[in-house]
Design a protein around this motif. Structure first.
Motif, mmCIF file in Angstrom:
data_model
loop_
_atom_site.group_PDB
_atom_site.id
_atom_site.type_symbol
_atom_site.label_atom_id
_atom_site.label_comp_id
_atom_site.label_asym_id
_atom_site.label_seq_id
_atom_site.Cartn_x
_atom_site.Cartn_y
_atom_site.Cartn_z
ATOM 1 N N ASP A 260 0.858 -1.185 0.000
ATOM 2 C CA ASP A 260 0.000 0.000 0.000
ATOM 3 C C ASP A 260 0.896 1.237 0.000
ATOM 4 N N TRP A 261 0.911 1.966 -1.108
ATOM 5 C CA TRP A 261 1.840 3.086 -1.243
ATOM 6 C C TRP A 261 1.543 4.206 -0.255
ATOM 7 N N SER A 262 0.315 4.244 0.275
ATOM 8 C CA SER A 262 -0.014 5.304 1.229
ATOM 9 C C SER A 262 0.735 5.138 2.543
ATOM 10 N N ARG A 263 1.275 3.923 2.798
ATOM 11 C CA ARG A 263 2.021 3.716 4.042
ATOM 12 C C ARG A 263 3.534 3.665 3.799
ATOM 13 N N VAL A 264 3.953 4.045 2.609
ATOM 14 C CA VAL A 264 5.379 4.100 2.280
ATOM 15 C C VAL A 264 5.867 5.532 2.455
ATOM 16 N N GLY A 265 6.848 5.718 3.314
ATOM 17 C CA GLY A 265 7.375 7.046 3.570
ATOM 18 C C GLY A 265 8.544 7.390 2.666
ATOM 19 N N SER A 266 8.906 8.648 2.633
ATOM 20 C CA SER A 266 10.040 9.094 1.822
ATOM 21 C C SER A 266 11.247 9.390 2.701
ATOM 22 N N LEU A 267 12.408 9.296 2.108
ATOM 23 C CA LEU A 267 13.642 9.661 2.804
ATOM 24 C C LEU A 267 13.575 11.102 3.274
ATOM 25 N N ALA A 268 13.072 11.989 2.415
ATOM 26 C CA ALA A 268 13.003 13.405 2.778
ATOM 27 C C ALA A 268 12.139 13.613 4.014
ATOM 28 N N THR A 269 11.020 12.892 4.106
ATOM 29 C CA THR A 269 10.146 13.012 5.270
ATOM 30 C C THR A 269 10.852 12.518 6.532
ATOM 31 N N ALA A 270 11.552 11.390 6.417
ATOM 32 C CA ALA A 270 12.277 10.859 7.573
ATOM 33 C C ALA A 270 13.359 11.830 8.032
ATOM 34 N N LEU A 271 14.019 12.481 7.090
ATOM 35 C CA LEU A 271 15.063 13.432 7.444
ATOM 36 C C LEU A 271 14.494 14.656 8.161
ATOM 37 N N SER A 272 13.305 15.087 7.765
ATOM 38 C CA SER A 272 12.729 16.301 8.348
ATOM 39 C C SER A 272 11.891 16.027 9.595
ATOM 40 N N GLN A 273 11.270 14.838 9.659
ATOM 41 C CA GLN A 273 10.337 14.563 10.745
ATOM 42 C C GLN A 273 10.765 13.406 11.648
ATOM 43 N N GLY A 274 11.834 12.707 11.277
ATOM 44 C CA GLY A 274 12.260 11.559 12.053
ATOM 45 C C GLY A 274 11.540 10.296 11.616
ATOM 46 N N ALA A 275 11.961 9.152 12.156
ATOM 47 C CA ALA A 275 11.386 7.860 11.803
ATOM 48 C C ALA A 275 11.200 7.043 13.071
ATOM 49 N N PRO A 276 10.256 6.090 13.082
ATOM 50 C CA PRO A 276 10.016 5.256 14.273
ATOM 51 C C PRO A 276 11.098 4.195 14.428
ATOM 52 N N LEU A 277 12.204 4.558 15.027
ATOM 53 C CA LEU A 277 13.365 3.677 15.085
ATOM 54 C C LEU A 277 13.134 2.441 15.945
ATOM 55 N N GLU A 278 12.053 2.439 16.724
ATOM 56 C CA GLU A 278 11.742 1.271 17.542
ATOM 57 C C GLU A 278 11.053 0.170 16.727
ATOM 58 N N LYS A 279 10.693 0.468 15.473
ATOM 59 C CA LYS A 279 10.002 -0.499 14.623
ATOM 60 C C LYS A 279 10.962 -1.088 13.585
ATOM 61 N N PRO A 280 10.617 -2.253 12.997
ATOM 62 C CA PRO A 280 11.407 -2.768 11.873
ATOM 63 C C PRO A 280 11.305 -1.798 10.703
ATOM 64 N N ILE A 281 12.426 -1.464 10.100
ATOM 65 C CA ILE A 281 12.441 -0.501 8.991
ATOM 66 C C ILE A 281 13.123 -1.111 7.780
ATOM 67 N N VAL A 282 12.492 -0.906 6.622
ATOM 68 C CA VAL A 282 13.094 -1.229 5.327
ATOM 69 C C VAL A 282 13.268 0.074 4.565
ATOM 70 N N PHE A 283 14.471 0.310 4.095
ATOM 71 C CA PHE A 283 14.763 1.486 3.262
ATOM 72 C C PHE A 283 15.081 0.992 1.865
ATOM 73 N N LYS A 284 14.184 1.262 0.932
ATOM 74 C CA LYS A 284 14.349 0.806 -0.447
ATOM 75 C C LYS A 284 14.849 1.959 -1.316
ATOM 76 N N THR A 285 15.934 1.721 -2.053
ATOM 77 C CA THR A 285 16.475 2.762 -2.931
ATOM 78 C C THR A 285 16.404 2.315 -4.388
ATOM 79 N N VAL A 286 16.042 3.258 -5.238
ATOM 80 C CA VAL A 286 16.043 2.992 -6.678
ATOM 81 C C VAL A 286 16.947 3.967 -7.422
ATOM 82 N N GLY A 287 17.355 5.032 -6.739
ATOM 83 C CA GLY A 287 18.244 6.010 -7.360
ATOM 84 C C GLY A 287 17.492 6.979 -8.247
ATOM 85 N N CYS A 288 18.067 8.143 -8.438
ATOM 86 C CA CYS A 288 17.524 9.123 -9.386
ATOM 87 C C CYS A 288 18.621 10.137 -9.692
#
Length: 310
Positions: A260-288
């Motif tokens: 569900d793409w609505s629950r996929v966050g962006s790197l930019a959002t994590a950098l500005s707002q933080g991320a739930p580090l207590e949860k399992p996290i997957v960071f997927k990169t495709v490059g641009c």
């Protein structure tokens, strides 16, 4: 009347010297914010086929200071000829005048900025410095990531998992000069707090349950038909992507998992707002191309570049 300076062309070794990993991680963090805010324009990459099965990839990006155009050719058949699979260049331009400033080696830019994006992921999504990193894959991308880890986390325990134990052992032998505690293995160690998948597999190579405290970074699957991470792992993790627009077309892991793409966050959002580090996290990169522009900014600022062109 001013005279244009001769165009500076940098080979692979020179390009690598211009791209310091620590500098690139900082530049990528800035570029992520710029890209999200519309300060960097980077359209979807154009793919043009070659007659013999290769592809030409065209990736431009522009910002207030510079513009870049990465043009690389990927020809899988080159391996049988003893030639590099990827060839190409990144040309850099003055945004105000459009004049060419430099030409960088394309594969080197790609390998080093890709590894730097993963390093930014570690800095963003892991609560502390890593203690053990597992690299799944023993090819060019793994080499770039090993170099980045050695530069940013010297002495780090780094485990290589190849398509075979022999391939992993060969990788360790070839890279033993790096400042890492390198070891080969046939599976991910239980204490690995970062796992980076760096293969072009069409079937998942990582299917372990989602685990809090372990950051999973998916790098290798860059087409819809490729998938390195199992759907169940993804569905039970908080998922972030480096480029939300590109990921919808290229992140095969996420596409095949029907995430569900609505629950996929962006790197930019994590950098500005933080991320739930207590949860399992997957960071997927495709490059641009925005990340290539960030790398070009680093190259232009290095004293070695300034000495060569002034």
């Amino acid at each position: 009347m001013s005279t244009a300076k001769p165009l500076s062309v940098f080979d692979a070794a020179q390009t690598a010297r211009l791209l310091d990993f620590a500098d690139m991680v900082d530049a990528l963090a800035k570029a992520a914010a710029d890209y999200a805010a519309g300060g960097i324009h980077a359209p979807e990459r154009q793919v043009v086929p070659f007659p013999q099965g290769g592809v030409m990839l065209s990736m431009p990006a522009t910002a207030q200071d510079i513009g870049i155009h990465k043009l690389v050719n990927v020809v899988p058949g080159n391996k049988a000829l003893g030639l590099p699979t990827i060839n190409g260049v990144v040309s850099v331009y003055n945004s105000r005048t459009g004049q060419a400033l430099a030409v960088l080696d394309g594969p080197t830019v790609t390998a080093r900025r890709t590894a730097a994006v993963s390093m930014l992921g570690i800095r963003t999504f892991l609560a502390r410095a890593p203690r053990c990193v597992a690299l799944m894959g023993s090819g060019t991308q793994s080499a770039g990531h090993a170099q980045a880890l050695a530069a940013l986390y010297p002495g780090l325990r780094t485990v290589i998992i190849g398509s075979s134990l022999a391939n992993a052992q060969a990788f360790v032998k070839a890279h033993r000069s790096l400042d890492l505690m390198l070891a080969a293995a046939d599976s991910v160690p239980a204490d690995a707090d970062v796992v980076i998948t760096l293969t072009t597999s069409a079937v998942p190579v990582y299917a372990q349950p989602a685990q809090a405290g372990r950051l999973l970074i998916g790098v290798g699957a860059f087409k819809p038909e490729l998938a390195e991470i199992a759907p169940d792992t993804l569905h039970h993790s908080q998922v972030y992507v480096d480029d939300p627009a590109g990921a919808r077309h290229e992140a095969g892991d996420l596409i095949q998992a029907n995430l569900d793409w609505s629950r996929v966050g962006s790197l930019a959002t994590a950098l500005s707002q933080g991320a739930p580090l207590e949860k399992p996290i997957v960071f997927k990169t495709v490059g641009c191309a925005a990340w290539d522009l960030a790398a070009a900014r680093c190259a232009l600022q290095k004293k070695e570049y300034l000495q060569l062109v002034n």
